[in-house]
Design an enzyme around this catalytic site. Structure first.
Site, short mmCIF file in Angstrom:
data_model
loop_
_atom_site.label_atom_id
_atom_site.label_comp_id
_atom_site.label_asym_id
_atom_site.label_seq_id
_atom_site.Cartn_x
_atom_site.Cartn_y
_atom_site.Cartn_z
N GLU A 34 0.84 -1.21 0.00
CA GLU A 34 0.00 0.00 0.00
C GLU A 34 0.87 1.25 0.00
O GLU A 34 0.62 2.21 -0.74
CB GLU A 34 -0.92 -0.01 1.22
CG GLU A 34 -1.70 1.26 1.45
CD GLU A 34 -1.80 1.62 2.92
OE1 GLU A 34 -1.59 2.80 3.26
OE2 GLU A 34 -2.08 0.72 3.73
N HIS A 35 1.92 1.24 0.82
CA HIS A 35 2.84 2.39 0.85
C HIS A 35 3.54 2.57 -0.49
O HIS A 35 3.69 3.70 -0.98
CB HIS A 35 3.89 2.18 1.95
CG HIS A 35 3.45 2.63 3.31
ND1 HIS A 35 4.09 3.62 4.01
CD2 HIS A 35 2.42 2.22 4.10
CE1 HIS A 35 3.50 3.81 5.18
NE2 HIS A 35 2.48 2.96 5.26
N GLU A 37 6.88 3.93 11.59
CA GLU A 37 5.47 3.76 11.94
C GLU A 37 5.31 2.66 12.99
O GLU A 37 4.53 2.80 13.94
CB GLU A 37 4.67 3.42 10.67
CG GLU A 37 3.18 3.33 10.89
CD GLU A 37 2.42 3.03 9.60
OE1 GLU A 37 1.17 2.93 9.67
OE2 GLU A 37 3.06 2.86 8.54
#
Length: 419
Positions: free
Chosen positions: A50-51, A127
C-alpha cells in the site's frame, strides 16, 4: 440516491451511487487482499505494498501522483485492513476521470524501485516504532494476537520489524501477482458521478486484465489467551475481547446493539458506572467488530495501577448484570445511536463508496439501508439479555499493559463471569 452495479467479463466489479446535488465525489479501488491473506513469511507485506503504490509508477513520480490530485483540490489516501486494501480519492465531480486514472495507475503500475523500497521501509519501521510507543495502540495488536494465536488473522497489519526489514521487489511482485487481479477488485464511486462514464473508463483500464482466481484464507479461530506487559507508565491499560459473531451471522446486529448499550457512549452502562459514579478512569468503551468468519466484542479502559483491580471487578459485574436487567429504554437508545450513526455517516460520498464496496464484497450485492434498519429494529430486549448471558461463557482474551502487576488475570475474569 441511485445505486448501480456492473461486472466486467473478467470479474472486475463496479458499484456507483449518484448523490443528487453534490459537486464532489469519492472514487476508489478496494482489493480483496489484506493481512489475513499473508503467509507467515509475508506478514506486513500488504501494508508495505500500500505504501509503495504512492512511490511512483511507469507514468508518474511520487510527486506527480500527489500533485495531480492536489492541483485540483483533491485528496488521495489508502489503508490496509485484515481483509482488504483500499486506494481512494475525494475530488470535485469534474475531476473524477483524473482521480480514477491516478488511482488505477498506482494500483496497476507501481515501479517498486529499489531506492524507493529502502526509503519506504524506513518510513514503515518508524510507523511500527510509533505504534510500539503508543500504549493504547499496541495493546490492541497484542489483544488480537492472543485472541487468534498462531494465525494469519491474528498477526499485526504492520508486520514485525524483522519481516519489514527483509521485503524486496520480488516479494512485492509475487504478492501482487497472486492477489491483485480484476476478479479480486471493486471500483466504488459515490457523489456527483456518472455511472456510464465510470463503467466506460473501467472497461478501458481494467477490461484486459487476466483474473488471478479465488484465494481462500485460513479460517479464523478465536482461541483466547492473555498477554501481560509490565512497564512503568502513568496508566494501566486494560483490553478484553469476547468472541462474537462474524458479519454473515444474523446475530451480528444483536452484538452491535449490546456493545453500544454497554459502552458505546456517555449514557452507556460502563461509562456511567465506572467513570461517572466511581471515577476510576477517563476512557472506557465497548465496541463490536465483525469479519468474514469471526467477530469480537472489545472492552477497553485506562486506569491507575492501584485501581485496575476495582475496574476489572466492576466491568465483570456490569457484564453479568446486563444479562439480567438490560432495559427496554437502554435497548431503544442503543438502536437509535446505531441507526443515527449509520445514516448520518452516509451523508458523505466517501462513507457511501466505502460501504458499497464492503457490502458488495460480502454479499455480492449492496443491501438497501432499510434492510439493515429492519434487522436492528427486530432485536428484542429479551433476545439481547439472552445473548448477553451466553456471552458470559464465550471464549475470551485479555491484554494488560503498564503498572499491571496486580491486575486480575484472564482466569479470574472467566471465573467471575461464570459465577
Amino acid at each position: 440516491m441511485t445505486l448501480r452495479t456492473h461486472t466486467l467479463p473478467n470479474g472486475f466489479r463496479i458499484v456507483t451511487e449518484a448523490m443528487p446535488g453534490l459537486k464532489s465525489a469519492s472514487v476508489g479501488i478496494w482489493v480483496g487482499a489484506g493481512g489475513r491473506h499473508e503467509g507467515a513469511d509475508q506478514n506486513g507485506i500488504a501494508h508495505f505494498l500500500e505504501h509503495m503504490a504512492f512511490k511512483g509508477t511507469d507514468r508518474r513520480t511520487a510527486l506527480q501522483i500527489a500533485e495531480e490530485i492536489e492541483d485540483v483540490g483533491g485528496y488521495i489516501n489508502a489503508y490496509t485492513s485484515r481483509e482488504m486494501t483500499a486506494y481512494y480519492a475525494r475530488c470535485l465531480s469534474a475531476d473524477v476521470p483524473r482521480a480514477l486514472d491516478v488511482i488505477s495507475d498506482i494500483v496497476l503500475n507501481p515501479v517498486f524501485a529499489d531506492e524507493d523500497i529502502e526509503t519506504e521501509r524506513h518510513v514503515i519501521l518508524q510507523e511500527i516504532g510509533q505504534a510500539n510507543d503508543t500504549p493504547d495502540d499496541i495493546i490492541f495488536d497484542w489483544l488480537h494476537e492472543v485472541s487468534y494465536p498462531g494465525q494469519a488473522f491474528g498477526r499485526t497489519i504492520l508486520g514485525p520489524e524483522e519481516r519489514v526489514a527483509s521485503f524486496d521487489r520480488g516479494d512485492l511482485r509475487r504478492f501482487v501477482a497472486r492477489h491483485y487481479g480484476p476478479d479480486r477488485m471493486i471500483l466504488s464511486a459515490a457523489g456527483g458521478i456518472d455511472h456510464d462514464a465510470i463503467v466506460a473508463e473501467a472497461e478501458k483500464i481494467f477490461g484486459g486484465l487476466v483474473p488471478v482466481g479465488a484465494f481462500t484464507a485460513d479460517r479464523a479461530g478465536f482461541a483466547g489467551g492473555e498477554r501481560r506487559e509490565v512497564k512503568d507508565l502513568e496508566q494501566a491499560h486494560f483490553a478484553l475481547n469476547l468472541e462474537a459473531p462474524g458479519y454473515r451471522d444474523p446475530m451480528v446486529y444483536t452484538a452491535q446493539i449490546w456493545s453500544m448499550a454497554m459502552g458505546g457512549g456517555m449514557s452507556s452502562r460502563l461509562f456511567q458506572k465506572i467513570r461517572e459514579e466511581r471515577g476510576l478512569c477517563y476512557t472506557i468503551y465497548a465496541q463490536s467488530a465483525a469479519y468474514d468468519d469471526t467477530g469480537q466484542i472489545t472492552i477497553y479502559a485506562g486506569t491507575s495501577g492501584d485501581e485496575i483491580g476495582d475496574l476489572t471487578e466492576l466491568t465483570v459485574a456490569e457484564l453479568k448484570r446486563a444479562a439480567e436487567d438490560m432495559t427496554d429504554a437502554e435497548v431503544a437508545r442503543a438502536k437509535a445511536q446505531i441507526k443515527a450513526g449509520m445514516l448520518m455517516g452516509l451523508e458523505s460520498p466517501s462513507s457511501r463508496a466505502e460501504r458499497n464496496a464492503r457490502l458488495l464484497s460480502i454479499w455480492g450485492r449492496v443491501p438497501d439501508l432499510d434492510e439493515a434498519v429492519q434487522k436492528i429494529d427486530a432485536v428484542t430486549t429479551r433476545g439481547l439479555r439472552d445473548w448477553g448471558g451466553a456471552l458470559l461463557g464465550a471464549k475470551a482474551a485479555l491484554a494488560v499493559y503498564g503498572p499491571v502487576e496486580t491486575a486480575p488475570g484472564l482466569e479470574a475474569i472467566r471465573a467471575g463471569l461464570s459465577a
